[in-house]
Design a protein around this motif. Structure first.
Motif, PDB file in Angstrom:
ATOM      1  N   MET A   1      43.204  35.430  52.977  1.00 19.79           N
ATOM      2  CA  MET A   1      41.815  36.120  53.540  1.00 19.79           C
ATOM      3  C   MET A   1      42.907  37.669  53.256  1.00 19.79           C
ATOM      4  N   PHE A   2      43.949  37.394  53.659  1.00 18.34           N
ATOM      5  CA  PHE A   2      44.214  39.242  52.866  1.00 18.34           C
ATOM      6  C   PHE A   2      44.738  39.487  52.422  1.00 18.34           C
ATOM      7  N   GLU A   3      44.895  39.037  51.339  1.00 15.34           N
ATOM      8  CA  GLU A   3      45.372  38.854  49.643  1.00 15.34           C
ATOM      9  C   GLU A   3      44.243  38.758  49.141  1.00 15.34           C
ATOM     10  N   PHE A   4      42.948  38.791  49.408  1.00  5.38           N
ATOM     11  CA  PHE A   4      42.213  39.058  49.083  1.00  5.38           C
ATOM     12  C   PHE A   4      41.513  39.662  47.838  1.00  5.38           C
ATOM     13  N   ASN A   5      41.531  40.802  49.045  1.00  2.00           N
ATOM     14  CA  ASN A   5      41.590  42.520  48.129  1.00  2.00           C
ATOM     15  C   ASN A   5      43.363  42.396  46.976  1.00  2.00           C
ATOM     16  N   GLN A   6      44.052  42.310  47.372  1.00  2.00           N
ATOM     17  CA  GLN A   6      44.870  42.019  46.441  1.00  2.00           C
ATOM     18  C   GLN A   6      45.030  41.432  45.519  1.00  2.00           C
ATOM     19  N   ILE A   7      44.397  40.592  45.512  1.00  2.00           N
ATOM     20  CA  ILE A   7      44.222  38.821  44.188  1.00  2.00           C
ATOM     21  C   ILE A   7      43.122  39.090  43.656  1.00  2.00           C
ATOM     22  N   TYR A   8      41.937  40.014  44.107  1.00  2.00           N
ATOM     23  CA  TYR A   8      41.009  40.704  43.421  1.00  2.00           C
ATOM     24  C   TYR A   8      41.409  42.274  42.549  1.00  2.00           C
ATOM     25  N   ARG A   9      41.742  43.185  43.391  1.00  2.00           N
ATOM     26  CA  ARG A   9      42.275  44.021  42.997  1.00  2.00           C
ATOM     27  C   ARG A   9      43.829  43.609  41.110  1.00  2.00           C
ATOM     28  N   ARG A  10      44.385  42.676  41.299  1.00  2.00           N
ATOM     29  CA  ARG A  10      44.685  42.152  39.964  1.00  2.00           C
ATOM     30  C   ARG A  10      43.659  41.843  39.179  1.00  2.00           C
ATOM     31  N   LEU A  11      43.107  40.881  39.129  1.00  2.00           N
ATOM     32  CA  LEU A  11      41.586  40.590  39.078  1.00  2.00           C
ATOM     33  C   LEU A  11      41.505  41.630  37.905  1.00  2.00           C
ATOM     34  N   GLU A  12      40.528  42.545  38.648  1.00  2.00           N
ATOM     35  CA  GLU A  12      39.717  43.590  38.369  1.00  2.00           C
ATOM     36  C   GLU A  12      40.377  44.569  37.246  1.00  2.00           C
ATOM     37  N   SER A  13      41.690  44.560  37.876  1.00  2.00           N
ATOM     38  CA  SER A  13      42.766  45.282  37.036  1.00  2.00           C
ATOM     39  C   SER A  13      43.083  45.067  35.907  1.00  2.00           C
ATOM     40  N   SER A  14      43.442  43.754  35.671  1.00  2.00           N
ATOM     41  CA  SER A  14      42.915  43.238  33.960  1.00  2.00           C
ATOM     42  C   SER A  14      41.931  43.068  33.740  1.00  2.00           C
ATOM     43  N   MET A  15      40.676  42.550  33.931  1.00  2.00           N
ATOM     44  CA  MET A  15      39.865  42.199  33.563  1.00  2.00           C
ATOM     45  C   MET A  15      39.019  43.481  32.440  1.00  2.00           C
ATOM     46  N   THR A  16      39.815  44.787  33.322  1.00  2.00           N
ATOM     47  CA  THR A  16      39.075  45.991  33.178  1.00  2.00           C
ATOM     48  C   THR A  16      39.248  46.312  31.861  1.00  2.00           C
ATOM     49  N   GLU A  17      40.765  46.386  31.679  1.00  2.00           N
ATOM     50  CA  GLU A  17      41.803  46.501  31.161  1.00  2.00           C
ATOM     51  C   GLU A  17      41.245  45.817  29.683  1.00  2.00           C
ATOM     52  N   ALA A  18      41.504  44.393  29.703  1.00  2.00           N
ATOM     53  CA  ALA A  18      40.782  43.987  28.009  1.00  2.00           C
ATOM     54  C   ALA A  18      39.643  44.013  28.069  1.00  2.00           C
ATOM     55  N   ALA A  19      38.470  44.383  29.437  1.00  2.00           N
ATOM     56  CA  ALA A  19      36.858  44.649  28.907  1.00  2.00           C
ATOM     57  C   ALA A  19      36.990  46.130  28.280  1.00  2.00           C
ATOM     58  N   GLN A  20      38.370  46.872  28.097  1.00  2.00           N
ATOM     59  CA  GLN A  20      38.118  48.565  27.422  1.00  2.00           C
ATOM     60  C   GLN A  20      38.262  47.697  26.033  1.00  2.00           C
ATOM     61  N   PHE A  21      38.438  46.060  25.740  1.00  2.00           N
ATOM     62  CA  PHE A  21      38.825  46.046  24.652  1.00  2.00           C
ATOM     63  C   PHE A  21      37.790  45.423  23.310  1.00  2.00           C
ATOM     64  N   THR A  22      37.456  44.250  24.675  1.00  2.00           N
ATOM     65  CA  THR A  22      36.247  43.945  24.422  1.00  2.00           C
ATOM     66  C   THR A  22      34.691  44.389  24.064  1.00  2.00           C
ATOM     67  N   GLU A  23      34.418  45.228  24.741  1.00  2.00           N
ATOM     68  CA  GLU A  23      33.790  46.515  24.721  1.00  2.00           C
ATOM     69  C   GLU A  23      33.415  46.838  23.087  1.00  2.00           C
ATOM     70  N   LEU A  24      34.475  46.908  22.163  1.00  2.00           N
ATOM     71  CA  LEU A  24      34.316  47.431  21.465  1.00  2.00           C
ATOM     72  C   LEU A  24      33.510  46.377  20.148  1.00  2.00           C
TER      73      LEU A  24
END
Length: 629
Positions: A308-331
């Motif tokens: 539970m305590f790592e939930f935010n850290q897990i989501y942070r890593r996922l959102e960071s990786s997916m946001t950067e990947a999405a910077q490309f896939t939006e193209l």
């Protein structure tokens, strides 16, 4: 600031979902490795976090029941504890071995497929995007796969699968322990989800700011000579500081939101969950198993609340990786418009004649450049395209190369519609020399051989000699092995143009497309290269764009374009005799500058594809008519 600070929109939900699909596709493609990679670390965690503590709890329960511990009865638990840890470590190592290969193979494939997607984009796409930003996006698209898979493996699957095992064990002791645990987890997730959605928007803003920084850095480095020439170092440095400060501000905002809003909610919920677990274990613990149940409840609840305590850290890593990947896939959400036909015709032109039939074309959002344009270039003919800037000359060459697709009409080569050919087949017929030749940061030899990679050294040197490249190549530090620098900065404009001409010679294509191919040459070099060009054009179909009329006066036919229309055609002498548009252009160039009248302003904007590369001194030079070869 002198540089416009553009703020592009953050990648939308569609781009993020597309990135997830691409990453999921990689896991499916590598499923034989991905399955053990995802599950084996979770199995190892079960041994370390749940089986080993369970053995300790049973040992503590036995000690409580018997009033102490003896070596004999305790030995099986101790041995079981050691074997469990060893097996867990062994399983972990196998899982890590598989995971390393999933990461490496997946990144390799994404790097390659990402570059393939960029290579398939239209030419206009690269006019609208910074090279540095595209570089960051495509590399992050591949690199972030490692972060995504590692997070899913270690933080999600590696925590949830052991949690399910722990829930089964807790149920065997007391069902209320499981009910209390999952109720608290559900409450925490429900309370944190709105905050995390808000934080996602902050992360999108942060990633967009980072992309702006990288784009500005690349743009500045690629134009360093211009920056120095205008003494603009301080302005560019100030602009960089502004962008970095904006990136820092948005980064801190997203970090602080996670720390001060999300974590301050999850931390007390995790404490309440641990306290609840102890209360339930004490309240419902049966006779003879109170100590064992308390130890199990404390250990398992601690492991669960850590998730539970790592939930935010897990989501942070996922959102960071997916946001950067999405910077490309939006193209990728806007597919290229210039595509090969679903069933392309085999390359079989009857000759190398070029024909434009009722061609209509307009750039997106602009007025049409051509309306029903017709032009016939017989096989083997040498045609000069002349006229004022903005008349459509360069656009015509780009349409023949299918850099863009026409709106109506047809373009034919040897009677074959170029839209029905494969683009690679079409361009294999053409040797193209643009007004501003592109140079790779490679050796001089590699830059010439780019036209035909399989060419021998003898063929490359012969092409270089024909374009008078050998004259300056011998003076370079390493001869043909000399690196020419990014965009060929170590070469002069005339030298770069001669290299481009050498490529055309080496290409040995049946159609030549020359866009101001001698505009950057001095008079002496021009005489040499003109001689090479006349020999090169012999027996080939040639379309030559020129502002300096002397370079095309000896062509078989001259075509005068104005406002996207063919206004005159004929030989140099014929057009002079008619005393029309061409004669006026010739008069202007012979007497001074090529003038622009108010009524001849063009509707076409070709700022992205400049056609006039010659200096004023070149334009004012008295024109010399070339003999017809």
């Amino acid at each position: 600031m002198g540089t416009t600070q553009t703020r592009g929109p953050a990648p939308g939900r569609s781009a993020v979902l597309l990135a997830l699909r691409h990453y999921g596709r990689e896991l499916r493609r590598l499923r034989r490795l991905a399955l053990p990679a995802l599950l084996l670390p979770a199995v190892g965690n079960i041994g370390i976090r749940y089986v080993a503590p369970l053995l300790i709890a049973k040992l503590a329960g036995q000690a409580a029941d018997e009033g102490g511990l003896a070596l004999g009865p305790a030995l099986p638990y101790v041995l079981g504890f050691g074997v469990t840890l060893l097996l867990a470590e062994a399983v972990w190592r196998v899982g890590q071995h598989c995971l390393n290969r999933v990461d490496a193979l997946g990144m390799e494939h994404l790097y390659v497929s990402g570059m393939d997607e960029l290579l398939a984009k239209d030419a206009a796409f690269f006019h609208d995007n910074f090279a540095g930003s595209l570089t960051k996006r495509v590399l992050s698209y591949g690199k972030r796969f490692e972060d995504f898979v590692d997070t899913v493996t270690y933080r999600i699957v590696g925590s949830l699968v052991p949690l399910l095992f722990g829930a089964v064990v807790l149920w065997s002791y007391e069902p209320m322990l499981v009910v209390g645990l999952f109720v608290m987890i559900a409450l925490t997730v429900a309370a944190a989800t709105p905050l995390i959605r808000r934080r996602q928007r902050l992360v999108n803003d942060r990633e967009a700011a980072i992309a702006r920084v990288s784009g500005h850095v690349a743009d500045s480095l690629m134009n360093m000579e211009t920056i120095r020439a205008f003494a603009a170092e301080q302005r560019e440095a100030a602009e960089h500081r502004s962008r970095v400060a904006d990136s820092r501000r948005l980064t801190l905002r997203s970090w602080d939101y996670g720390n001060l809003r999300v974590d301050t909610l999850i931390a007390p919920m995790s404490v309440l969950t641990n306290v609840l677990g102890l209360l339930v274990a004490i309240a419902f613990g049966g006779p003879g198993q109170g100590v064992e149940e308390v130890v199990v409840a404390f250990t398992y609840y601690s492991n669960a609340t850590q998730i539970m305590f790592e939930f935010n850290q897990i989501y942070r890593r996922l959102e960071s990786s997916m946001t950067e990947a999405a910077q490309f896939t939006e193209l990728l959400l806007d597919p290229p418009t210039v595509l090969d036909a679903e069933a392309p015709e085999p390359l079989a032109p009857r000759d190398t004649g070029v024909r434009f039939e009722a061609v209509t074309f307009a750039h997106a959002g602009t007025k049409p450049i051509f309306r029903g344009l017709g032009l016939d270039v017989p096989a083997g003919a040498r045609i000069g395209l002349v006229g004022r800037s903005g008349g459509g000359k360069t656009t015509l060459t780009r349409l023949l190369l299918r850099m863009s697709d026409i709106d109506h009409g047809r373009i034919l080569i040897g009677g074959q519609d170029i839209s029905r050919m494969r683009q690679a087949d079409l361009r294999s017929l053409i040797a193209y020399v643009p007004q501003e030749p592109a140079m790779f940061h490679r050796s001089l030899r590699d830059n010439i051989a780019f036209a035909r990679p399989g060419a021998t050294d003898e063929e490359i040197h012969a092409a270089a000699a024909a374009a008078h490249v050998t004259e300056f190549a011998e003076q370079l530090p390493d001869g043909f092995a000399t690196l020419v620098g990014e965009r060929g900065v170590k070469l002069s404009g005339g030298q770069r143009q001669r290299v481009a001409l050498a490529r055309a010679v080496l290409r040995d294509a049946p159609i030549l497309l020359l866009d101001e191919a001698t505009s950057a040459l001095d008079s002496e070099s021009e005489l040499l290269v003109q001689d090479a060009l006349w020999r090169l054009m012999d027996g080939r179909t040639a379309l030559v764009v020129a502002h300096r009329l002397s370079t095309v006066a000896g062509m078989d036919r001259l075509v005068v374009l104005d406002r996207g229309r063919v206004v005159e055609q004929g030989t140099h002498k014929e057009l002079l005799a008619t005393d029309g548009a061409y004669a006026r252009l010739w008069q202007h160039q012979s007497g001074g500058f090529l003038g622009e009248s108010d009524e001849s302003e063009s509707d076409e904007s070709e700022s992205d594809q400049p056609e006039n590369g010659e200096s004023q001194s070149d334009q004012s030079e008295v024109a010399l008519e070339r003999p017809v070869a």
